[in-house]
Scaffold this motif. Structure first.
Motif, PDB file in Angstrom:
ATOM      1  N   LEU B 127       0.837  -1.201   0.000  1.00  0.00           N
ATOM      2  CA  LEU B 127       0.000   0.000   0.000  1.00  0.00           C
ATOM      3  C   LEU B 127       0.869   1.247   0.000  1.00  0.00           C
ATOM      4  O   LEU B 127       0.528   2.235  -0.642  1.00  0.00           O
ATOM      5  N   ASP B 210      -1.700   6.064   3.119  1.00  0.00           N
ATOM      6  CA  ASP B 210      -2.480   5.218   2.211  1.00  0.00           C
ATOM      7  C   ASP B 210      -3.576   4.458   2.934  1.00  0.00           C
ATOM      8  O   ASP B 210      -4.609   4.161   2.359  1.00  0.00           O
ATOM      9  N   VAL B 211      -3.358   4.115   4.187  1.00  0.00           N
ATOM     10  CA  VAL B 211      -4.437   3.532   4.996  1.00  0.00           C
ATOM     11  C   VAL B 211      -4.136   3.802   6.465  1.00  0.00           C
ATOM     12  O   VAL B 211      -2.984   3.788   6.898  1.00  0.00           O
ATOM     13  N   ILE B 233      -9.524   1.632   7.792  1.00  0.00           N
ATOM     14  CA  ILE B 233     -10.153   0.318   7.925  1.00  0.00           C
ATOM     15  C   ILE B 233     -10.590   0.151   9.369  1.00  0.00           C
ATOM     16  O   ILE B 233      -9.793   0.194  10.294  1.00  0.00           O
TER      17      ILE B 233
END
Lengths: 429, 429
Positions: B127, B210-211, B233
């Motif tokens: 990622l 990115d996350v 998430i």
């Protein structure tokens, strides 16, 4: 007094949109339980209904077009808004094509019998409620609805006010066709009549909207990304680069640049910046061919110095490196090396597609490894970043984000997964 | 004057965090280029360094524990904060285990040679920059760093202030170990010293993170989800249900309920509500066994009426149906039918895990089809919703969202994909 009325009406609007979403949730459960044959019957019924009702669709579209002309809408916008018999046929054909594709639902991602005898499988299931916010392109109404239905979802649409009459006609036809085959009409709904406020409620309906797909220009997409609290998939922003290495053969470079820039300049996979190695002897031929094809070249000083006779170059600024022209314009820059090209791309790319034209294996491998974009292409046109071209059958859009979907999205990307575990009394030690 | 200083300092803080993220991006590129052998060498070096430096880690941990006790921190919180020789060994063992797992990077998701001769493949790639915000559990520092490194990412951490000394010691050890094997130390960084404001900058750093993975209680996760503009998430919220159908055998029901509720009540896959079919004769035996095991039962009126002798039931309210107790408490409700059970679950579930205990095939199939949760279990303990149990090797968390990852997340979920297209001059017709 007036404020109170406005407030009540805002509450009413919010309630109405949430009621639409609740109906969408119920319809999504019925869609999730519909098998492929039934869903395909629905898609074919919609295709037939579009053709049978095309006079009605075109009459509604004429109303929108008349309003658009009266408002001074640009010719390009009016073209996007326009439906013709041929375009309605195209929508019907696309639905017929969808009906021939495999069902993404029920696909087993992985499965195993575990040491304790448990049977485990991870299976694709529909996302549930898909929302779409888009600009005045009535074809998106049918397009997104078809993709969502095929993948077992319900869809809630927000098209632009400019296409209101057309979208309303299409919506009625879609819902009636679903109803006629026993599928829930509420699997396709719209919040168009609630205007911008309705769109805002949709963007903030966490837990009620499983994914929101914005379709349109950069401004629309960025507005949605900034304001949404529901999960969003960003699509379609493409500041695409091609790097011509010193070893690239001339014929290939000319053909690929012409194709990548001029075949359809208004789409996201068209090239926007050409980077050329200082030792590439092919540059004059490439620039000549592009110029002859009507491409306006925005060039840095080093490229300016080697422009062939009769070719005009406009001085490029940082704005050119940043711009997705979507027109017959191309920024051109000379670089000293592959690492310099990679550095330029890292600075300016939107992460959609980048290509290298080279005969040097190590350089090709390095470009593939170091470029962090959805698609990396070696010795082919950038126009290949496309769901149909890459064999996905149908395309939901081209994602430029990294989570869930990246690059061309097919029907599978409108599903999530469910883990199913079956045993006969197993407990954990 | 004072305000100006504060403003400058806020700007400085933001600049500092963005500088950390820029270093993480550069480190992520080096990590993405590191092959499995090199990354595994890094993981093993960290494991060794943790063991070699355990005195230093435990001394730092004692400082945090002393501060926690002085602040009146709860015993449960202090337990989570505590590291021991045994726990440090556990962290080292987990890293050694990670080193034995296949590399998720480079896995080919799909590939084909297209009709025009283009070779296309979609490949897993890291990622990039993974961020984590978590509460005072220093084990998460090592855990998340290990998972991120194995999957070729750089990680930026924000642990709780309560574990500041421990996390700082761990961070130094991790970074030195990476440096010693030639991997970038900046692949593991922290924004802890910037406090809550640093976390806010992290949550809003679109394009740089990115996350973002929040790890902790419901409140922490919801705060992150509400405030983040970077992709998040969500993990771990589990209001888990078991439905006992009328045909379920008694022994199995007793064993599965005991295991699902009492084996480890503080985790997300423990059962929180038991729904029982009105004709299930096993109910008294199940309630007796749970009560004997020390479970406090929160029951509706119909269950109250059939409680066996010596078993106490506290009256249940809607709050009980909504509560994730994470303790030796269980809500119990009698329902008339499977559809009523499904309706209750749809109202109250967090979409983590639901199980049915039954010998009726049609009911099992209906439950699997109609329950929209990450995991659906038939005739087994809910405790099996776990990455290790389901064979993922290592677990990043259990996602309760539908995009990108759903249910147990393995190393693969810390990657995205890249489409690689190779040709010899192909253009689009």
């Amino acid at each position: 007094m007036t404020e109170q009325i406005v407030e009540q009406s805002a509450t009413q609007l919010s309630d109405d949109v949430h009621a639409i979403l609740a109906r969408a949730r119920r319809a999504s459960r019925r869609m999730a339980g519909a098998n492929r044959a039934w869903k395909d019957k629905g898609l074919r019924a919609i295709a037939e209904a579009l053709l049978a009702n095309q006079d009605r669709i075109l009459a509604a579209n004429l109303q929108d077009l008349a309003a658009g002309k009266a408002n001074g809408t640009s010719a390009a916008m009016l073209d996007r808004l326009t439906l013709t018999k041929q375009r309605v046929q195209g929508l019907a054909d696309a639905l017929e094509n969808l009906a021939t594709l495999p069902d993404p639902v029920g696909n087993v991602v992985r499965g195993a019998t575990l040491p304790n005898g448990l049977r485990m499988r991870q299976v694709n299931v529909p996302l549930g409620v898909v929302a779409a916010i888009y600009e005045a392109r009535p074809n998106v109404t049918v397009d997104i609805a078809g993709l969502a239905l095929k993948s077992g979802n319900a869809v809630v649409l927000r098209g632009g006010t400019a296409a209101a009459h057309t979208n309303e006609a299409l919506l009625t036809i879609l819902r009636d066709a679903l109803d006629a085959v026993g599928l829930p009409a509420d699997a396709v709904q719209s919040v168009d009549k609630y205007g911008r406020e309705g769109a805002n409620v949709l963007m903030r309906a966490r837990g009620e909207v499983d994914v929101l797909i914005p379709r349109g220009g950069r401004e629309l997409i960025q507005t949605v990304v900034r304001n949404a609290s529901v999960p969003v998939i960003e699509t379609g922003e493409g500041n695409v680069h091609i790097f011509i290495d010193s070893s690239a053969p001339e014929d290939m470079c000319v053909e690929i640049l012409l194709n990548s820039k001029t075949q359809r300049p208004s789409v996201c996979n068209t090239v926007e910046t050409l980077l050329v190695h200082k030792d590439a002897t092919v540059l004059p031929a490439v620039l000549k061919a592009l110029s002859d094809a009507g491409v306006r070249l925005h060039v840095d000083e080093r490229v300016q110095a080697v422009l062939p006779a009769g070719v005009t170059g406009f001085p490029a600024t940082d704005e050119d490196w940043a711009t997705e022209y979507m027109d017959l314009d191309l920024a051109v820059k000379m670089v000293d090396s592959l690492p310099d090209a990679i550095k330029h791309i890292r600075t300016w790319s939107t992460g959609h597609t980048e290509a290298i034209l080279t005969n040097d294996l190590a350089n090709a491998e390095r470009f593939i490894a170091e470029i962090d974009s959805a698609a990396v292409i070696v010795n082919a046109s950038t126009r290949f970043t496309d769901g149909s071209e890459l064999g996905l059958g149908a395309e939901v859009g081209i994602s430029t984000q990294k989570l869930h979907a990246r690059g061309p999205m097919g029907l599978g990307e409108l599903t999530t997964t469910k883990w199913i575990v079956q045993g006969e009394g197993q407990i954990r030690a």
